[in-house]
Design an enzyme around this catalytic site. Structure first.
Site, PDB file in Angstrom:
ATOM      1  N   HIS A 172      30.211   9.892  94.453  1.00  0.00           N
ATOM      2  CA  HIS A 172      30.780  11.005  94.052  1.00  0.00           C
ATOM      3  C   HIS A 172      31.989  11.616  95.246  1.00  0.00           C
ATOM      4  O   HIS A 172      31.667  11.409  96.560  1.00  0.00           O
ATOM      5  CB  HIS A 172      29.750  12.317  94.041  1.00  0.00           C
ATOM      6  CG  HIS A 172      28.933  12.307  92.970  1.00  0.00           C
ATOM      7  ND1 HIS A 172      27.608  12.529  92.881  1.00  0.00           N
ATOM      8  CD2 HIS A 172      29.263  12.079  91.542  1.00  0.00           C
ATOM      9  CE1 HIS A 172      27.216  12.661  91.564  1.00  0.00           C
ATOM     10  NE2 HIS A 172      28.188  12.343  90.917  1.00  0.00           N
ATOM     11  N   CYS A 266      25.984  18.996  97.565  1.00  0.00           N
ATOM     12  CA  CYS A 266      25.521  18.631  96.287  1.00  0.00           C
ATOM     13  C   CYS A 266      24.539  19.552  95.748  1.00  0.00           C
ATOM     14  O   CYS A 266      24.435  19.902  94.435  1.00  0.00           O
ATOM     15  CB  CYS A 266      24.577  17.428  96.384  1.00  0.00           C
ATOM     16  SG  CYS A 266      25.403  16.045  96.787  1.00  0.00           S
TER      17      CYS A 266
HETATM   18  C1  LIG Z   1      27.702  15.601  95.996  1.00  0.00           C
HETATM   19  N1  LIG Z   1      26.770  15.501  94.722  1.00  0.00           N
HETATM   20  C2  LIG Z   1      26.770  16.705  93.825  1.00  0.00           C
HETATM   21  C3  LIG Z   1      26.323  14.517  94.710  1.00  0.00           C
HETATM   22  N2  LIG Z   1      26.591  13.481  95.264  1.00  0.00           N
HETATM   23  N3  LIG Z   1      25.163  14.575  93.950  1.00  0.00           N
HETATM   24  C4  LIG Z   1      24.125  14.028  94.171  1.00  0.00           C
HETATM   25  C5  LIG Z   1      23.247  13.457  92.923  1.00  0.00           C
HETATM   26  C6  LIG Z   1      22.059  12.821  93.233  1.00  0.00           C
HETATM   27  C7  LIG Z   1      21.727  12.209  92.045  1.00  0.00           C
HETATM   28  N4  LIG Z   1      20.444  11.301  92.493  1.00  0.00           N
HETATM   29  C8  LIG Z   1      22.592  11.242  91.296  1.00  0.00           C
HETATM   30  O1  LIG Z   1      22.674  10.085  91.558  1.00  0.00           O
HETATM   31  O2  LIG Z   1      23.253  11.635  90.423  1.00  0.00           O
END
Ligand SMILES: CN(C)C(=N)NCCC[C@H](N)C(=O)O
Length: 281
Positions: A172, A266
């Site tokens: 991300h 996040c």
């Molecule tokens: C920065 N943000 C919003 C993120 N990086 N989100 C974490 C998401 C974690 C989740 N297990 C996934 O893999 O989607």
């Protein structure tokens, strides 16, 4: 350029989701390993401390109810992108998270936000969409798809700068880059293409590169209000860099939540400006 720049905090409203059902039951990013035990009580405590830190800086936190069976919902930043009260609800890449979209859509509609649109293209919300002044930086490649960039630009009527992400550990945008204020961004260059690095250099007079080690402990997954920067305690070099530039680092422990592949940023979805003045400004 630096210590003497007066930094001004802008109070914000954030949406957070308690980690009541947080778990690592599947692996959809390189940080998740279902064989590693998760201590939920510790995650709940760290999340509470993060919330207190954000509120302690004078920001408002609103809450969305967690949904059983959606263990990643604590990473609320992925639920939508909200700009000027317009809401683009996320469309998740992985089936494991797709149930979150309707929960976020219901929350926004229930709170009277309009318009609220479900994204047509895969689009993981603020995890891949970061505002810098009027411009929206849009990460794509691992989660959000490239075609989402045009949809985001149309919907919000803002310039959107696409940035291809190339390292799967930084899947991300907000794991690889943090907007500190309209002219200052910190990033880990290895997560971007040469074109992306050039675009960032052209946009930001103050482009701060952090090392891979701090990026790996989610040091870039930071919440900045223009003055205070909430970031993982382990990112010590980044904290020193920020302090040398006149920002105030606010370290928090989020290593239990990191087992899901995320850090402080996040866990918060920006809703807009807050009307109260920050106590700590
Ligand atoms: C920065 N943000 C919003 C993120 N990086 N989100 C974490 C998401 C974690 C989740 N297990 C996934 O893999 O989607």
């Amino acid at each position: 350029m630096s210590e003497r720049i007066p930094r001004r905090a802008r109070p914000r409203r954030f949406l957070m989701c308690p980690p009541t059902y947080f778990a690592v039951e599947y692996a959809i990013n390189p940080w998740m390993d279902p064989a590693v035990p998760v201590h939920r009580a510790r995650a709940v405590r760290q999340w509470g401390e993060l919330r207190s830190a954000v509120e302690g800086l004078g920001h408002c936190v609103e809450l969305i109810d967690p949904v059983p069976g959606l263990p990643d919902m604590v990473f609320a930043a992925n639920g939508a992108t909200v700009i000027d009260g317009r809401v683009l609800v996320a469309s998740f890449r992985h089936a494991e998270r797709s149930g979150e979209s309707s929960a976020f859509e219901r929350w926004f509609r229930g709170r009277g936000y309009r318009p609220v649109l479900a994204a047509e293209h895969v689009n993981e919300g603020e995890g891949d969409h970061l505002r810098a002044g009027r411009t929206v930086l849009a990460g794509y490649g691992f989660r959000t798809e490239r075609a989402a960039t045009a949809e985001t630009a149309r919907y919000f009527g803002r310039p959107v700068v696409g940035l291809r992400l190339v390292d799967p550990r930084f899947y991300h945008l907000d794991t690889a880059l943090a907007v500190l204020d309209e002219r200052t961004v910190m990033f880990w260059p290895g997560a971007f293409t040469a074109t992306g690095r050039r675009r960032l250099a052209a946009l930001f007079p103050d482009l701060l590169a952090v090392g891979e080690g701090d990026a790996e402990c989610f040091g870039l997954n930071a919440i900045s209000d223009g003055r205070h920067v909430v970031l993982p305690a382990a990112a010590e070099r980044t904290a020193r860099l920020l302090a040398s530039r006149g920002f105030e680092p606010v370290p928090v422990e989020t290593d239990e939540l990191a087992k899901g592949g995320g850090g402080p940023k996040c866990c918060v979805l920006e809703l807009g400006a807050a009307t109260v003045l920050p106590a700590a400004a």
